[in-house]
Design a protein around this motif. Structure first.
Motif, short mmCIF file in Angstrom:
data_model
loop_
_atom_site.label_atom_id
_atom_site.label_comp_id
_atom_site.label_asym_id
_atom_site.label_seq_id
_atom_site.Cartn_x
_atom_site.Cartn_y
_atom_site.Cartn_z
N PHE A 72 0.82 -1.21 0.00
CA PHE A 72 0.00 0.00 0.00
C PHE A 72 0.85 1.27 0.00
O PHE A 72 0.33 2.36 0.18
N PRO A 152 -2.65 -3.54 7.62
CA PRO A 152 -3.92 -3.10 7.07
C PRO A 152 -5.01 -4.11 7.47
O PRO A 152 -4.78 -5.32 7.41
N LYS A 208 -7.84 -0.16 5.84
CA LYS A 208 -7.43 0.06 4.45
C LYS A 208 -8.49 0.82 3.66
O LYS A 208 -8.17 1.49 2.68
N TYR A 211 -7.44 4.40 3.76
CA TYR A 211 -6.08 4.77 3.37
C TYR A 211 -6.03 6.03 2.50
O TYR A 211 -5.14 6.85 2.65
#
Length: 373
Positions: A72, A152, A208, A211
Motif C-alpha cells: 500500500f 492493514p 485500508k 487509506y
C-alpha cells in the motif's frame, strides 16, 4: 524502564492508586512543522520517516516493505532515505518477522514491522501472544518488547475473505498488548509515533478502506462537516497523540455511538441520516480503553449504540456493551444496541451488504430512541 507491576484491571480504569505508573500516563506532544493535507498512507509514512530520522534504533521491515515500499506504499522511499539496514525486506514468514522484532526490541532497537494484511497475522500469533506480550512480566522488567506490528485490516477493497478480516478482538483479549486503530490521517501519524515510543508491544491496525481519505459512509468521498477536513491536515514534523484517549467526533445529547476505524465515519453518516442528536466517540485505542470518556457520555445521553465491522459474536462490541452495562446501568433508558458485521466468512461478492452501513446504524439509533432494540 519501568518496574511497575501491571494487572488485568489496568486494561480499563480499575487501577489502584499505588499501581499507576505516572510515567506511562497518556501524554500529548504539540505538533511541529508545516501543516499539509495528507491521506492516511502519507501520514503513516511521515510518522515512520520522522521517528527514523530522530532515533537510529527505529527500524522498519516486512514483506516488500523495503525497495518496493509496501503493497500500500506506506513505507515508500524509506529505504532510499534511511538505508537498507533500517528499511528492508523480510522473508515471507510472519512468524519469523515478529520473532526477529521481539529479539531486536529486547536488545534496544525499536522495530516497526508490517504484516502485509491482517489476514496473514495468524502464523505470528504465537510469537505475539506467548513472547511479545509476556516478555516484561516473564523477565521481571529486565526486558521489554518495544515493537509495533502494523497491518492493514478490514474490508472495502474487494479483497475477499483472505484480505479483509477484522481480527482486533483476538488481540484485545491478551494482557500485555496494546491495540490501536486510527480513523484519520492526523490520528494515524500521532498514534503511530506514540506506539513506536511505547516500551510495550502495540498492535497497530490500519483501516485500508480509509487509506486514501475519509468518506461519508455512503460513497468514497470526503466527509463534511465533521472534522474530516481538519483531521486530514497533518503537521510534517513530530507530534504525539496519546494512546488510551478517545476523541469525541460529534457532540450530542440523546444517544452515544461508540466506534473505531472505518465505522467512525459510517456512524457519523448514520446519525445524520437518522436525524438523531447522537454523540459519536472514536475510541482510537481499544487497549487501553478510555472508559472514562465512554462512561461520561453514556451517563449524559442514557443510550448507547456500538458499531464495528468485525462479526458480532465475540466481537469487541460485546466487551464494550458489558462495560457500559456495568458502569452505566442506572442511567440507561434503552437496551444497548450493536451494529456489526455478520457471523459469516467474509463475502467477496457481497461485501457492501456485509458492512454495517448508515441505514443499519440509523435503524439502531431509532430503535434505542424508542426504548427498543
Amino acid at each position: 524502564m519501568s518496574n511497575t507491576t501491571f494487572t488485568d484491571s489496568d486494561r480499563t480504569d480499575g487501577v489502584e492508586p499505588d499501581m499507576v505508573d505516572q510515567d506511562a500516563a497518556p501524554k500529548s506532544v504539540a505538533p511541529k512543522g508545516d501543516v499539509v493535507p495528507m491521506n492516511m498512507i502519507q501520514a503513516l509514512n511521515s510518522a515512520l520517516d520522522v521517528k527514523m530520522a530522530e532515533d537510529g534504533n527505529v527500524l522498519s521491515f516486512g514483506e516488500d516493505t523495503g525497495y518496493f515500499g509496501g503493497v500500500f506504499r506506506v513505507t515508500d522511499k524509506l529505504q532510499a532515505k534511511h538505508g537498507m539496514t533500517r528499511s528492508f525486506d523480510a522473508p515471507i514468514s510472519e512468524c519469523g518477522i515478529v520473532a526477529a522484532a521481539i529479539g531486536m526490541g529486547a536488545y534496544g532497537l525499536r522495530p516497526v514491522v508490517e504484516i502485509q494484511f491482517a489476514d496473514y497475522i495468524y502464523p505470528a500469533y504465537d510469537q505475539i501472544v506467548s513472547e511479545a506480550a509476556k516478555l516484561r512480566y516473564r523477565s521481571a522488567g529486565m526486558f521489554t518488547a518495544p515493537i509495533v506490528v502494523r497491518s492493514p485490516y478490514g474490508g472495502g477493497i474487494f479483497g475477499g475473505q483472505t484480505h479483509s478480516q477484522s481480527p482486533e478482538s483476538l488481540f484485545t483479549h491478551i494482557a500485555g498488548l496494546k491495540v490501536v486503530i486510527p480513523s484519520s490521517p492526523y490520528d494515524a501519524k500521532g498514534l503511530l509515533i506514540a506506539a513506536i515510543e511505547d516500551d510495550d508491544p502495540v498492535i497497530f491496525l490500519e483501516p485500508k478502506r480509509l487509506y486514501n481519505g475519509p468518506f461519508d459512509g455512503w460513497h468514497e468521498k470526503p466527509v463534511s462537516p465533521w472534522k474530516a477536513q481538519d483531521l486530514a491536515q497533518v503537521p510534517t514534523g513530530k507530534y504525539v497523540e496519546p494512546i488510551g484517549k478517545a476523541r469525541v467526533m460529534r457532540e450530542g445529547a440523546d444517544v452515544t455511538i461508540l466506534a473505531y476505524g472505518t465505522m467512525v465515519w459510517v456512524a457519523l453518516a448514520g446519525a445524520e441520516h437518522a436525524g438523531v442528536d447522537a454523540e459519536v466517540i472514536d475510541l482510537r485505542t481499544l487497549v487501553p480503553l478510555d472508559i472514562a470518556a465512554i462512561e461520561a457520555s453514556v451517563k449524559k445521553t442514557g443510550r448507547c449504540v456500538i458499531v464495528h465491522e468485525a462479526p458480532r459474536t465475540s466481537g469487541y462490541g460485546g466487551e464494550l456493551s458489558a462495560l457500559v452495562q456495568e458502569r452505566c446501568f442506572y442511567h440507561l433508558e434503552a437496551p444497548i444496541a450493536r451494529v456489526t458485521g455478520w457471523d459469516t466468512p467474509y463475502p467477496h461478492a457481497f461485501e457492501w451488504e456485509y458492512f454495517p452501513g448508515p441505514q443499519r446504524v440509523a435503524d439502531a439509533l431509532k430503535a434505542v430512541m424508542s426504548g427498543g432494540r
